[in-house]
Design a protein around this motif. Structure first.
Motif, PDB file in Angstrom:
ATOM      1  N   ARG A 134       2.752   6.868  10.855  1.00 30.82           N
ATOM      2  CA  ARG A 134       3.808   7.738  10.361  1.00 30.82           C
ATOM      3  C   ARG A 134       3.665   7.929   8.078  1.00 30.82           C
ATOM      4  O   ARG A 134       3.466   6.612   8.028  1.00 30.82           O
ATOM      5  N   GLU A 144      13.785   3.173   6.316  1.00 31.23           N
ATOM      6  CA  GLU A 144      12.145   3.194   6.954  1.00 31.23           C
ATOM      7  C   GLU A 144      11.663   2.004   6.349  1.00 31.23           C
ATOM      8  O   GLU A 144      11.103   1.483   7.353  1.00 31.23           O
ATOM      9  N   ASN A 175      12.517  -1.454   7.332  1.00 27.13           N
ATOM     10  CA  ASN A 175      12.360  -1.758   8.526  1.00 27.13           C
ATOM     11  C   ASN A 175      11.462  -1.824   8.915  1.00 27.13           C
ATOM     12  O   ASN A 175      10.779  -2.248  10.424  1.00 27.13           O
ATOM     13  N   THR A 232       9.610   0.741   9.904  1.00 23.67           N
ATOM     14  CA  THR A 232       9.104   2.367  11.198  1.00 23.67           C
ATOM     15  C   THR A 232       8.407   3.376   9.893  1.00 23.67           C
ATOM     16  O   THR A 232       8.440   4.522  11.221  1.00 23.67           O
ATOM     17  N   ASP A 236       3.980   3.661   8.120  1.00 17.42           N
ATOM     18  CA  ASP A 236       2.996   2.596   8.141  1.00 17.42           C
ATOM     19  C   ASP A 236       2.828   3.523   6.351  1.00 17.42           C
ATOM     20  O   ASP A 236       2.361   2.633   5.649  1.00 17.42           O
TER      21      ASP A 236
END
Length: 270
Positions: free
Chosen positions: A8, A184, A187, A189, A191
């Motif tokens: 991501r 994000e 956490n 979530t 990359d």
């Protein structure tokens, strides 16, 4: 397996989103759009006094720090039917530029800089200006989206009179998107966070500081999330804030940044 398979990759800018997203997806990645900074150009009417000032009063030095800011000024002068007069006034002054895009703008209009930085940064520009005397000199200083006290102070310490021009402003389109991105990152979530301009870095880090989660975000960049920057200036904004792992392409292009991110993952997946 493609280099960015399942990764991501966050894009924090608002320019060329579709083009860059296509490059990410071609490498197998998932483009996550989190625009946290936009460039708002000033109107021609707002810029007219700044342009007329140079034409009517002249200046000893004109210092241009971004290609987009320089282009906005020349375009506004053209709309005011003052472009040729503006160019002639600048030719009479000494010109200093930061960055290759800015130098290209000057070349387009037949203006030869006396000073060009060596690395695209404000510090590089100041190093190049160091040999010159600015005692009682008038400085026409084009800034990049927001005030830069360091540049202004440098000239004022040398007894110069600085006139600041901001042809565009950096704005945050939606603060909730900044909050979402910080969450994000912490956490893990996402990359990769790809920064396409240094104001994006400042927006993100200042907001994290206000939320009292800056240490957690920096730790996430060290351990879970990869930071990428389009060029040296943006990269230095990250390293100065404690991010030790920053991917910066050799050539300052958005496409080159995605290629560099892909190369990073290819290397660690071997």
């Amino acid at each position: 397996m493609r280099a960015l398979e399942g990764k991501r990759v966050v894009l924090t800018g608002s320019r060329k989103i579709e083009e860059i997203s296509a490059l990410i997806e071609k490498q197998g990645g998932i483009s996550v759009q989190r625009p946290i900074q936009e460039t708002k150009k000033c109107s021609v009417q707002e810029l007219e006094p700044n342009i007329r000032r140079v034409i009517e009063d002249g200046t000893d030095w004109a210092v241009f720090t971004t290609g987009i800011g320089s282009a906005v000024l020349f375009d506004a002068a053209e709309q005011l039917n003052l472009q040729q007069a503006f160019i002639e006034a600048l030719i009479k002054a000494r010109i200093a530029v930061r960055g290759y895009k800015t130098a290209q703008i000057m070349k387009k209009y037949g203006i030869e800089p006396a000073v060009i930085d060596d690395d695209g940064t404000n510090d590089g520009l100041l190093r190049a200006l160091e040999p010159f005397s600015f005692d009682q000199q008038n400085i026409y200083l084009q800034l990049h989206g927001e005030p830069v006290p360091k540049l202004v102070q440098w000239f004022e310490e040398r007894n110069a009179d600085v006139f600041q021009v901001l042809p565009y402003q950096t704005v945050v389109p939606n603060l909730n998107v900044v909050y979402q991105l910080i969450e994000e990152i912490i956490n893990g979530t996402v990359d990769v966070v790809a920064f396409t301009a240094s104001p994006q870095v400042r927006v993100l880090f200042k907001t994290a500081e206000k939320l009292a989660v800056l240490p957690q975000m920096i730790e996430a960049f060290q351990e879970k999330v990869v930071a990428a920057a389009v060029g040296k200036v943006t990269g230095s904004e990250l390293t100065e804030r404690g991010v030790q792992r920053v991917i910066v392409p050799e050539h300052e292009r958005m496409g080159a940044m995605i290629v560099a991110i892909a190369a990073h993952y290819k290397k660690i997946n071997v």
